[in-house]
Scaffold this motif. Sequence first.
Motif, PDB file in Angstrom:
ATOM      1  N   ALA A   1      -9.053   7.807   2.229  1.00  3.45           N
ATOM      2  CA  ALA A   1      -8.406   9.056   2.627  1.00  3.45           C
ATOM      3  C   ALA A   1      -7.198   9.347   1.743  1.00  3.45           C
ATOM      4  O   ALA A   1      -6.529   8.435   1.259  1.00  3.45           O
ATOM      5  CB  ALA A   1      -7.968   8.984   4.086  1.00  3.45           C
ATOM      6  N   VAL A   2      -6.943  10.639   1.553  1.00  4.18           N
ATOM      7  CA  VAL A   2      -5.689  11.100   0.968  1.00  4.18           C
ATOM      8  C   VAL A   2      -4.800  11.496   2.141  1.00  4.18           C
ATOM      9  O   VAL A   2      -5.229  12.264   3.013  1.00  4.18           O
ATOM     10  CB  VAL A   2      -5.917  12.303   0.035  1.00  4.18           C
ATOM     11  N   VAL A   3      -3.594  10.948   2.187  1.00  7.35           N
ATOM     12  CA  VAL A   3      -2.738  11.173   3.347  1.00  7.35           C
ATOM     13  C   VAL A   3      -1.466  11.909   2.954  1.00  7.35           C
ATOM     14  O   VAL A   3      -1.056  11.918   1.792  1.00  7.35           O
ATOM     15  CB  VAL A   3      -2.361   9.836   4.034  1.00  7.35           C
ATOM     16  N   ALA A   4      -0.872  12.533   3.962  1.00  5.03           N
ATOM     17  CA  ALA A   4       0.443  13.142   3.812  1.00  5.03           C
ATOM     18  C   ALA A   4       1.334  12.569   4.907  1.00  5.03           C
ATOM     19  O   ALA A   4       0.868  12.300   6.017  1.00  5.03           O
ATOM     20  CB  ALA A   4       0.350  14.663   3.935  1.00  5.03           C
ATOM     21  N   PHE A   5       2.593  12.360   4.590  1.00  2.00           N
ATOM     22  CA  PHE A   5       3.517  11.799   5.573  1.00  2.00           C
ATOM     23  C   PHE A   5       3.952  12.880   6.563  1.00  2.00           C
ATOM     24  O   PHE A   5       3.969  14.070   6.248  1.00  2.00           O
ATOM     25  CB  PHE A   5       4.729  11.194   4.874  1.00  2.00           C
ATOM     26  N   THR A   6       4.265  12.441   7.752  1.00  2.00           N
ATOM     27  CA  THR A   6       4.660  13.363   8.808  1.00  2.00           C
ATOM     28  C   THR A   6       5.769  12.728   9.638  1.00  2.00           C
ATOM     29  O   THR A   6       5.975  11.512   9.588  1.00  2.00           O
ATOM     30  CB  THR A   6       3.456  13.702   9.712  1.00  2.00           C
ATOM     31  N   LYS A   7       6.420  13.538  10.398  1.00  2.00           N
ATOM     32  CA  LYS A   7       7.467  13.060  11.313  1.00  2.00           C
ATOM     33  C   LYS A   7       6.951  12.978  12.747  1.00  2.00           C
ATOM     34  O   LYS A   7       7.667  12.521  13.640  1.00  2.00           O
ATOM     35  CB  LYS A   7       8.679  13.993  11.266  1.00  2.00           C
TER      36      LYS A   7
ATOM     37  N   GLY B   1       0.834  -1.201   0.000  1.00  2.00           N
ATOM     38  CA  GLY B   1       0.000   0.000   0.000  1.00  2.00           C
ATOM     39  C   GLY B   1       0.860   1.237   0.000  1.00  2.00           C
ATOM     40  O   GLY B   1       0.681   2.142   0.817  1.00  2.00           O
ATOM     41  N   ILE B   2       1.777   1.264  -0.936  1.00  2.00           N
ATOM     42  CA  ILE B   2       2.814   2.298  -0.911  1.00  2.00           C
ATOM     43  C   ILE B   2       2.231   3.704  -1.051  1.00  2.00           C
ATOM     44  O   ILE B   2       2.770   4.672  -0.500  1.00  2.00           O
ATOM     45  CB  ILE B   2       3.875   2.016  -1.999  1.00  2.00           C
ATOM     46  N   ASP B   3       1.102   3.852  -1.757  1.00  2.00           N
ATOM     47  CA  ASP B   3       0.494   5.179  -1.898  1.00  2.00           C
ATOM     48  C   ASP B   3       0.022   5.724  -0.555  1.00  2.00           C
ATOM     49  O   ASP B   3      -0.097   6.932  -0.370  1.00  2.00           O
ATOM     50  CB  ASP B   3      -0.687   5.123  -2.870  1.00  2.00           C
ATOM     51  N   HIS B   4      -0.278   4.823   0.359  1.00  4.47           N
ATOM     52  CA  HIS B   4      -0.707   5.231   1.698  1.00  4.47           C
ATOM     53  C   HIS B   4       0.411   5.038   2.718  1.00  4.47           C
ATOM     54  O   HIS B   4       0.180   5.098   3.928  1.00  4.47           O
ATOM     55  CB  HIS B   4      -1.948   4.461   2.121  1.00  4.47           C
TER      56      HIS B   4
END
Length: 385
Positions: free
Chosen positions: A103-109, A72-75
């Motif tokens: 959902a559309v996700v964005a990566f975070t730290k 699920g690399i897009d997520h």
Amino acid sequence: MKIKDSWLNQPETQAVCAVLTENGAQALFVGGCVRNALLGVAASDLDIATDALPEQVIEWGTDAKLKVIKTGIDHGTVTVVSNGVPFEVTTFRRDVETDGRRAVVAFTKEISEDARRRDFTMNALYAHPDGTVVDPLGGLDDLIAGRVRFIEDASQRILEDYLRILRFFRFTAWYGNPDLGFDADALDAIATHLVGLITLSKERVGTEMLKLLAATDPAPAVATMRSLNVLTSVLPGADDRGLGPLIHLEGVVNVRPDPLRRLAALGGETPDLNLRLSKAQARKVSDLRNIATSSMGPHEMGYRYGIEFSSDAILVRCALLETVFDQMDLLSAETGAGSVFPIVAADLMPGVTGQALGERLRELEKSWIASGFTLSKADLLRDLS
């Protein structure tokens, strides 16, 4: 606090953690495996959250000679397989846009952002590779208390994924403290967003319902679903009045919870379609319902369907018809299951052939069943002469 489950220290587990930590990234177990470890329950899936990007996980895992699958690399999810054991490794993420199904996700730290996009506080628990628990949102207190609570705003969590309505009832049935009842904020939000259930795929609904019905006692959760019109929204025509009695009878005879047995007690319109059951599941539910509400005796049930099915049908019958359970019915079914009709077609030939042969075999079998399987082959053939 630390978790100490055996899976944590397995070489396969630590190998995947090392792929991340030795490259300067975080590796945190999250969700069900942490929750279950704290409850002393076996974990089925091992999920790892990390601040590493998916491409880095792929690179590092490949360099470590581990199998890497872009599930699920897009997520942000990559499956890393260590000595045959799969681990879902997902980058910390936050929701950017949702429509109640995806959902559309964005990566975070930030682990706190990752935690806030989850459903319930008890599922937002993390653990380091050494077992040290990380609790960014106070989920540990809720887990210990048996309090199933949406993270922050219940309505917002439901709007992100309407399946969370059903998950709320499932998690309350499995992990909730009955003395606490149901979270009022959650119930208000569910009632407000009930229409969102129609947007869900039947497969997702069916999977969630079967998981709910597999709980030790899902009756209070299902009753609350009925009161809020959740139950009939996902399974029109369902009636939970027989579910509580059935669960009580299961305890009396000491049988394991079976979601299909319980689904037969619920009834409803075309559960095979509304819940997308497999053909085998749909057949079992339909047969249980039909046989339980028929006039067929326990001995004949056992003979025609075997002891396991007939036992289920007897329990469903008692629950639906509100009749007193009799242990002798199970013994009768067991006798039927072990009985073999003593007549074969060759016993009637050549005197009887063709269509008349089949009819005569059925007549003799009916007489034999009615006798309680006491008529012998000689008795049956004597009647024929």
